[in-house]
Design an enzyme around this catalytic site. Structure first.
Site, mmCIF file in Angstrom:
data_model
loop_
_atom_site.group_PDB
_atom_site.id
_atom_site.type_symbol
_atom_site.label_atom_id
_atom_site.label_comp_id
_atom_site.label_asym_id
_atom_site.label_seq_id
_atom_site.Cartn_x
_atom_site.Cartn_y
_atom_site.Cartn_z
ATOM 1 N N ASP A 188 8.136 27.884 33.935
ATOM 2 C CA ASP A 188 7.864 27.316 33.979
ATOM 3 C C ASP A 188 7.313 26.812 35.434
ATOM 4 O O ASP A 188 7.880 28.377 36.698
ATOM 5 C CB ASP A 188 8.426 25.741 33.571
ATOM 6 C CG ASP A 188 7.471 24.807 33.235
ATOM 7 O OD1 ASP A 188 6.780 24.697 33.924
ATOM 8 O OD2 ASP A 188 6.663 25.140 32.371
ATOM 9 N N HIS B 63 5.655 20.135 36.573
ATOM 10 C CA HIS B 63 5.540 20.519 35.241
ATOM 11 C C HIS B 63 6.863 20.363 34.459
ATOM 12 O O HIS B 63 6.907 20.136 33.404
ATOM 13 C CB HIS B 63 4.460 21.197 34.582
ATOM 14 C CG HIS B 63 4.040 21.824 33.253
ATOM 15 N ND1 HIS B 63 4.896 23.004 33.048
ATOM 16 C CD2 HIS B 63 3.249 21.242 32.044
ATOM 17 C CE1 HIS B 63 4.546 22.622 31.706
ATOM 18 N NE2 HIS B 63 3.661 21.736 31.050
ATOM 19 N N SER C 18 3.136 21.344 25.852
ATOM 20 C CA SER C 18 4.087 21.946 27.301
ATOM 21 C C SER C 18 5.525 20.880 26.376
ATOM 22 O O SER C 18 5.992 20.953 26.735
ATOM 23 C CB SER C 18 3.755 21.711 28.066
ATOM 24 O OG SER C 18 2.819 22.741 28.631
#
Length: 861
Positions: free
Chosen positions: A327, A386, A567
């Site tokens: 990520d 994220h 996600s």
């Protein structure tokens, strides 16, 4: 000598056939003879190219926007294109090319146009989509059987079918329920001028091979895929650029650069010294960040996680479970994550930063050993953080009096950074996967312990990369479970890496267990998990119903926020699998597949059984841990799997193939396969002793009023497992057409020898035929087109039919005159159902690639 197509290839000369055209007359005129007559019906949404290679078919040019052939929606259009003259004697394009067919069609927003190339070994056919003003919208220029383009908005479009090389039939499909994956799409996001290439040369010769082609190797070495620059290929003379735009069409400079890249990748794929070549796609974190609310993690009770924690919180009896978060990296100083990070003996975090582009990296360099997330924007306060949010859902510390809990607090996170400013690229993601799985990579380093699970909450659409699929196969074979987010485009188009074979694709649900408005769907979705919807407050806690997890606040402080997206769903699944690995360290990717397909670890949502919205259902953490513990005890498990999980026949498809297989270990056999609608039939095609294998599923629209129909196939086994296969079909309202092409109608005896045949032009989709002076007996009737004029009907890309259906042709008892022998034609890419035909190799029969083909009937002058 007259040329007469046949349905079946015969090794025999057929002398003195009564007639190569058998229409007309008033029935059986000779003593003891009879007649057979009827009507062939072409469904309303079958169309035929008006400039096919059949010289006897009605002709109208359709090779430009100005002469585009108007087609309906839905439609399956049979066509033919040729980049160079065919050389087929007597054919329409024997001495001239027919490189382009243009169609005008009205499309809905997000609707796909799919091209199936009948013979991709002989022809490379590309697909392009233009708006009503001639501006290029999308193009698909791969070399496989399927290409597809997608309409960005509703309206009138022009579709271009272009023969790049060779000549072949094709089928153009709109609104048929079939959207297979394609590659090399203009609309996909990739880096112009770059490619990921796996050379076939030995390691010491790769540099020379690249130099010869004008390729500059930017990253990678050894016998694995490398990142190359395409800037010098034209100077090297090894490749050509994209074809010049046609008159009345236009494209932007960016589109031109991207098209050049796609055609150069296409050329690389054609070389014998290249194993694979793909664009370097841009991948993005699959999230929808929202305002900073945190209060209740409603998403955990939704999947019965507290009950699972009564058994384990993710710490096995010995060792640990490692989850790689591929990520944006992880904020290593987060108070709720620091203790959950994988560390070496010296206390250093085990992970890596593979963002190779310095400008995107946002940390001042390219790849390095620091997987800390510096933010994915120039100003940290606007960064997504994220990977930190994803990592918190998987394994944030629990019972520490701080912040939130992770699904598997006892697991350890391996942060692998592949996303920076503006996202990332496929090449960098590949390096991150290789590192996490303990395989050679550009860092030159390997973790002392590879990951058990890889979570990828990132992706892109229409970005299939062969090297990445090969790598994921290797990773899966090594026992690593790979989990990825299905994507947030509210689309049925395949998104990668989730859509790759062997990857568990996760869609998203909200608090009410409905599919969230953003979640992707489709045949590759395996399971659903909480993704959240911050626009709702169904639980009345005063905050939007997003997923609450770890984040980074002002001044680089530990914080928590609600996010929504697939996600957020994927790490729920990764965390649950980590709990399963904690009680059963030997859990394999195959075990997980079998448990999902059995329904043992999910709560079924939507249609019964697997469906395209939720896969096998909503993951249930408590069930999952119980089943993993049962497997750990040594109890064998086997369950049924069906491919595909649903069948949509659209408005034109007649026959399709269903494959039944066993997942897991232990005995299992299919006991019944049954449908619940009169218009639905199923027959065995190729089965083993346990009745596992391929089945032929057919639909019959005859006599049904216009509308949409739904049914199910129920498959049962002796192990008690059961699969429900949803079936859908549309019967379209008839549309009057001036002509639907030319058809050959063939009458054959019970041994499949040609008796008579006739070629007829359509009259608003009706073909009235009559065969006279026939000896009394039993006959088959077949019909089809010959668009490529190769003396074959019913080969790939051509319309075909049989009486009463192509799925189950029956002998006609002609002991007296027979009339009203009506049947329909259509397309079928599945093996024909001539189960009673002669064995393969016998005279009068050939079976190739799942299609029956006819040969040349030589009639003595």
């Amino acid at each position: 000598m007259r040329r007469c197509p046949l349905f079946c290839l015969s090794s025999l000369w057929l002398f003195a056939l009564a007639a190569c055209s058998g229409g007309g007359g008033n029935g059986g005129t000779a003593t003891g003879t009879v007649s057979i007559s009827g009507r062939i019906l072409a469904p309303a949404y079958i169309a035929v190219d008006t400039d096919s290679n059949d010289p006897q078919s009605p002709y109208a040019a359709n090779n430009s926007l100005a002469t585009a052939q108007v087609i309906a929606n839905p439609v399956m259009a049979e066509g033919f294109v040729a980049a160079t003259p065919t050389g087929i004697q007597g054919s329409r394009f024997a001495s001239s090319a027919d490189s382009d067919d243009f169609y005008a069609v009205d499309l809905a927003a997000g609707q796909a146009v799919v091209l199936e190339v009948a013979d991709p070994a002989l022809a490379d056919i590309d697909l392009a989509l233009y708006d009503a003003g001639g501006a290029l919208i999308d193009a698909s220029v791969g070399v496989s059987r399927f290409e597809n383009v997608v309409a960005a908005a509703g309206g009138r479009y022009f579709v271009r079918v272009n023969a790049y090389a060779g000549h072949s039939n094709y089928v153009l499909m709109v609104g048929t329920g079939t959207t297979p994956a394609a590659s090399l799409n203009l609309a996909a996001e990739f880096v112009p001028g770059e490619a990921i290439v796996h050379f076939g040369a030995v390691a010491g010769q790769i540099g020379a091979t690249a130099a010869k082609l004008g390729l500059n190797i930017k990253a990678g070495d050894g016998d694995r895929p490398q990142l190359v620059s395409l800037a010098g290929v034209q100077a090297a003379g090894a490749f050509t650029t994209a074809p010049a735009p046609l008159a009345d069409t236009r494209l932007t400079a960016v589109q031109a650069a991207k098209l050049d890249t796609l055609y150069q990748v296409k050329a690389l794929r054609a070389r014998t010294d290249v194993k694979s070549a793909d664009p370097n796609y841009r991948v993005m974190p699959l999230k929808t960040p929202n305002d900073p609310y945190y209060r209740l993690q409603w998403h955990y009770p939704l999947i019965n996680l507290p009950q699972a924690w009564d058994i384990t919180t993710g710490t096995p009896a010995s060792g640990m479970v490692v989850v790689a978060v591929v990520d944006t990296g992880v904020f290593l100083a987060h108070a709720d994550l620091s203790a959950s990070l994988l560390r070496d003996g010296g206390g250093n975090v085990v992970g890596y930063d593979f963002v190779s582009n310095t400008a995107s990296a946002n940390d001042g360099d390219g790849i390095d050993a620091n997987p800390d997330d510096p933010g994915d924007e120039s100003t940290p306060g606007s960064s997504s953080w994220h990977g930190t949010h994803v990592a918190g859902t998987i394994a944030a510390a629990s019972d520490n009096g701080v912040g939130v809990a992770g699904v598997a607090a006892g697991a350890r996170i391996m942060p692998v950074r592949v996303l920076g400013k503006g996202g990332g690229t496929t090449y960098d993601v590949i390096q991150g996967i290789r590192y996490a799985a303990g395989l050679s990579n550009d860092s030159g380093r390997l973790p002392a312990r590879r990951a058990d699970i890889i979570n990828m909450s990132l992706g892109c659409q229409n970005c299939y990369v062969a090297a990445q699929q090969t790598l994921l196969n290797e990773v899966r074979n090594a026992g690593v479970i790979v989990i990825a987010a299905a994507g947030n485009e509210n689309s049925g188009q395949p998104g990668y890496p989730a859509a790759y074979d062997g990857v568990v694709s996760v869609s998203a649900v909200g608090l009410n267990r409905d599919r969230t408005p953003y979640s992707n769907f489709g045949a590759t979705v395996d399971v659903a998990a909480p993704g959240g919807d911050t626009t709702l407050d169904l639980n009345g806690d005063g905050y939007g119903d997003g997923v609450l997890s770890t984040l980074v606040g002002a001044g680089l402080t530990s914080d928590y926020k609600f996010y929504q997206g697939t996600s957020m769903a994927a790490p729920h699944m990764s965390g649950v699998v980590a709990l399963m690995k904690a009680v059963h360290p030997g859990l394999t990717p195959g075990d997980l597949d079998a448990l999902l397909a059995s329904g043992a670890i999910t709560t079924d949502l939507g249609a019964v059984g697997r469906d395209d919205l939720f896969g096998w259902g909503l993951i249930d953490a408590a069930k999952a841990v119980v089943e993993a513990r049962r497997l750990a005890s040594g109890t064998a498990v086997a369950t049924l799997a069906a491919d595909p999980g649903r069948l949509d026949f659209g408005s034109t498809l007649i026959t399709s193939t269903l494959t039944l297989a066993k997942l897991g270990s232990g005995p299992l056999a299919v006991t019944t396969v049954s449908g619940n609608a009169a218009w639905l039939s199923v027959a065995a095609a190729s089965l083993d002793a346990d009745h596992l294998g391929s089945y032929r599923v057919s639909v019959n629209r005859a006599g049904l009023p216009a509308g949409t129909y739904a049914a199910t196939l129920t498959v049962a086994s002796n192990a008690g497992s059961q699969i429900i296969i949803p079936i859908s079909m549309t019967v379209a309202t008839g549309v009057a057409r001036a002509n639907t092409g030319q058809y050959w109608i063939l009458l054959m005896d019970s041994d499949y020898n040609l008796v008579q045949q006739v070629n007829l032009a359509g009259n608003s989709g009706h073909y009235d035929f009559q065969f006279n002076d026939l000896p009394k007996g039993f006959y088959y009737l077949f019909a089809g087109t010959d668009s490529d004029w190769d003396d074959l009907i019913c080969d790939d890309g051509e319309v075909c039919g049989a009486y009463p259906t192509l799925g189950e042709p029956l002998l006609i008892d002609a002991s007296s005159d027979r009339s009203g022998i009506d049947f329909s034609v259509g397309f079928s890419s599945s093996p024909s159902a001539l189960a009673s035909s002669p064995a393969e190799g016998a005279p009068g029969y050939r079976h190739t690639g799942g299609a029956f083909r006819k040969g040349v009937a030589r009639v003595k002058d």
